[in-house]
Design an enzyme around this catalytic site. Structure first.
Site, short mmCIF file in Angstrom:
data_model
loop_
_atom_site.label_atom_id
_atom_site.label_comp_id
_atom_site.label_asym_id
_atom_site.label_seq_id
_atom_site.Cartn_x
_atom_site.Cartn_y
_atom_site.Cartn_z
N TYR A 94 -0.98 4.24 1.39
CA TYR A 94 -1.66 5.49 1.06
C TYR A 94 -3.17 5.32 1.20
O TYR A 94 -3.70 4.21 1.13
CB TYR A 94 -1.31 5.95 -0.37
CG TYR A 94 -1.88 5.08 -1.47
CD1 TYR A 94 -3.11 5.39 -2.07
CD2 TYR A 94 -1.19 3.96 -1.93
CE1 TYR A 94 -3.63 4.60 -3.08
CE2 TYR A 94 -1.70 3.18 -2.95
CZ TYR A 94 -2.92 3.49 -3.52
OH TYR A 94 -3.44 2.71 -4.52
N CYS A 95 -3.85 6.44 1.42
CA CYS A 95 -5.32 6.48 1.40
C CYS A 95 -5.74 7.55 0.41
O CYS A 95 -5.04 7.80 -0.57
CB CYS A 95 -5.90 6.69 2.80
SG CYS A 95 -5.45 8.25 3.60
N TRP A 96 -6.87 8.20 0.65
CA TRP A 96 -7.37 9.17 -0.33
C TRP A 96 -6.50 10.41 -0.40
O TRP A 96 -6.09 10.85 -1.46
CB TRP A 96 -8.81 9.54 0.02
CG TRP A 96 -9.41 10.58 -0.89
CD1 TRP A 96 -9.76 11.84 -0.56
CD2 TRP A 96 -9.72 10.43 -2.29
NE1 TRP A 96 -10.27 12.51 -1.65
CE2 TRP A 96 -10.26 11.65 -2.73
CE3 TRP A 96 -9.59 9.38 -3.20
CZ2 TRP A 96 -10.67 11.85 -4.04
CZ3 TRP A 96 -10.00 9.58 -4.51
CH2 TRP A 96 -10.53 10.81 -4.92
N GLY A 99 -4.62 10.99 5.00
CA GLY A 99 -5.22 11.37 6.28
C GLY A 99 -5.26 10.24 7.28
O GLY A 99 -4.34 9.43 7.40
N TYR A 123 -3.60 9.19 -2.49
CA TYR A 123 -3.90 8.92 -3.89
C TYR A 123 -3.93 10.21 -4.71
O TYR A 123 -3.53 10.21 -5.89
CB TYR A 123 -5.25 8.19 -4.01
CG TYR A 123 -5.82 8.24 -5.41
CD1 TYR A 123 -5.34 7.40 -6.40
CD2 TYR A 123 -6.82 9.17 -5.74
CE1 TYR A 123 -5.85 7.46 -7.70
CE2 TYR A 123 -7.32 9.24 -7.02
CZ TYR A 123 -6.83 8.39 -8.00
OH TYR A 123 -7.33 8.47 -9.28
#
Length: 337
Positions: A94-96, A99, A123
């Site tokens: 996962y990222c923010w 994306g 996140y």
């Protein structure tokens, strides 16, 4: 094939062999999913550099330079942290907000052959779930508060109850703070978001059908605030008060705060934050006691002039009063709660 997960909770994390957070180290430090490791595709400086170029310069150059940095960083992770990962590794990435950063990582991991899953919404999906659970929805858990004046050994009692097989929620450990005026601990406190995530993980390990022993706290533990639903359950919980002789309380405080009580500069800094009704002359007397090595006298005076009066103003009504060593009696209360 890249799999997509639309929502996540602590129980669902157990299905993955690795939780990989590809955000920058600064983002990771503020908060992350329980058990996650940080394999950033852009570090803090690189993220700032690419973002500045994108906003103030050329969007094309920002994407090109960002892609080069991401590729190099992913290669470094493949040759480093992931070098010995088995072929059957099942990672969640996962990222923010789900994306480009997470999709860059999962695209390459998928090509390697790992059955990789990306968290849709990143996140932020996790954070929304945390907020819903701790701030919006009532908790299923039942608490019994362990209360008592400073130095009676409330945290110590939690440890003994845990050793005896009872369920405990140690808020001070999660907050990395002893919850008192002199409660700062090495390493500092987590952010509010990270504290919330730690709480969610701790609650997930507890059986809602059984009562949970929790140390009575104010609504803040150092710099972090107890979430709304945690505080609501604590406010409604029965209270058991621990008692101990003054000499035992002084001894325990001197043991727990040994280094702090002998550092006059730190003591002076903390005394300056005392409520205004504590006079300057009283603070000066306490500081002089510390400088003269009269730490036991300092602790007793601080208890009598500050801590005990503050405790008396809380207004809690205990259902029982127990000596601080009465583990078995407290177990009986928990089991009947």
């Amino acid at each position: 094939m890249i799999r997509t997960l639309a929502d996540i909770d602590v129980a669902a994390l157990a299905a993955f062999d690795a939780i990989i957070d590809v955000r920058s180290p600064g983002e990771f430090a503020e908060d992350h999913l329980p058990g996650a490791i940080n394999l950033p595709v852009l570090d803090d400086a690189e993220r700032a550099e690419v973002g500045t170029e994108y906003v103030q310069g050329s969007k094309f150059r920002a994407r090109r330079n960002g892609a080069a940095l991401v590729a190099r960083n992913i290669a470094r992770h493949l040759e480093g942290a992931l070098a010995d990962a088995p072929a059957g590794l099942k990672p969640l990435v996962y990222c923010w907000r789900g994306g480009q950063r997470s999709h860059a990582m999962v695209t390459i991991m998928d090509q390697v052959g790992w059955p990789v899953t990306v968290l849709d919404g990143g996140y932020q999906t996790w954070r929304r779930g945390v907020v819903r659970r701790l701030y919006d929805e009532p908790l299923d858990h039942r608490f019994v508060l362990i209360d008592g004046p400073t130095g009676v050994g409330k945290t110590e009692m939690l440890g003994r109850l845990a050793e005896a097989g009872e369920q405990v929620l140690d808020l001070e450990a999660l907050a990395n703070h002893r919850g008192s005026l002199f409660g700062a601990m090495p390493g500092g406190q987590p952010s509010q978001k990270l504290f919330d995530s730690r709480l969610i993980a701790a609650l997930a390990a507890l059986d809602p059908a059984r009562p949970v022993a929790v140390e009575a706290e104010s609504s803040r533990v150092g710099t972090v605030t107890l979430p709304k639903q945690i505080w609501a359950v604590m406010q409604a919980a029965p209270v058991v008060e621990l008692t101990a002789p003054m000499e035992d309380r002084i001894s325990r405080i001197l043991q727990d705060y040994d280094g702090f009580s002998r550092n006059s500069d730190l003591v002076a800094e903390v005394l300056a934050r005392l409520p205004r009704h504590i006079s300057k002359s009283q603070r000066a007397d306490w500081l002089e006691m510390v400088r003269q090595g009269q730490t036991a006298a300092f602790v007793q005076s601080l208890i009598e002039a500050h801590y005990d009066p503050a405790y008396g103003r809380q207004g809690r009504r205990p259902i029982a009063h127990l000596p601080s060593y009465a583990v078995d009696a407290l177990k009986q209360i928990l089991q009947s709660a």
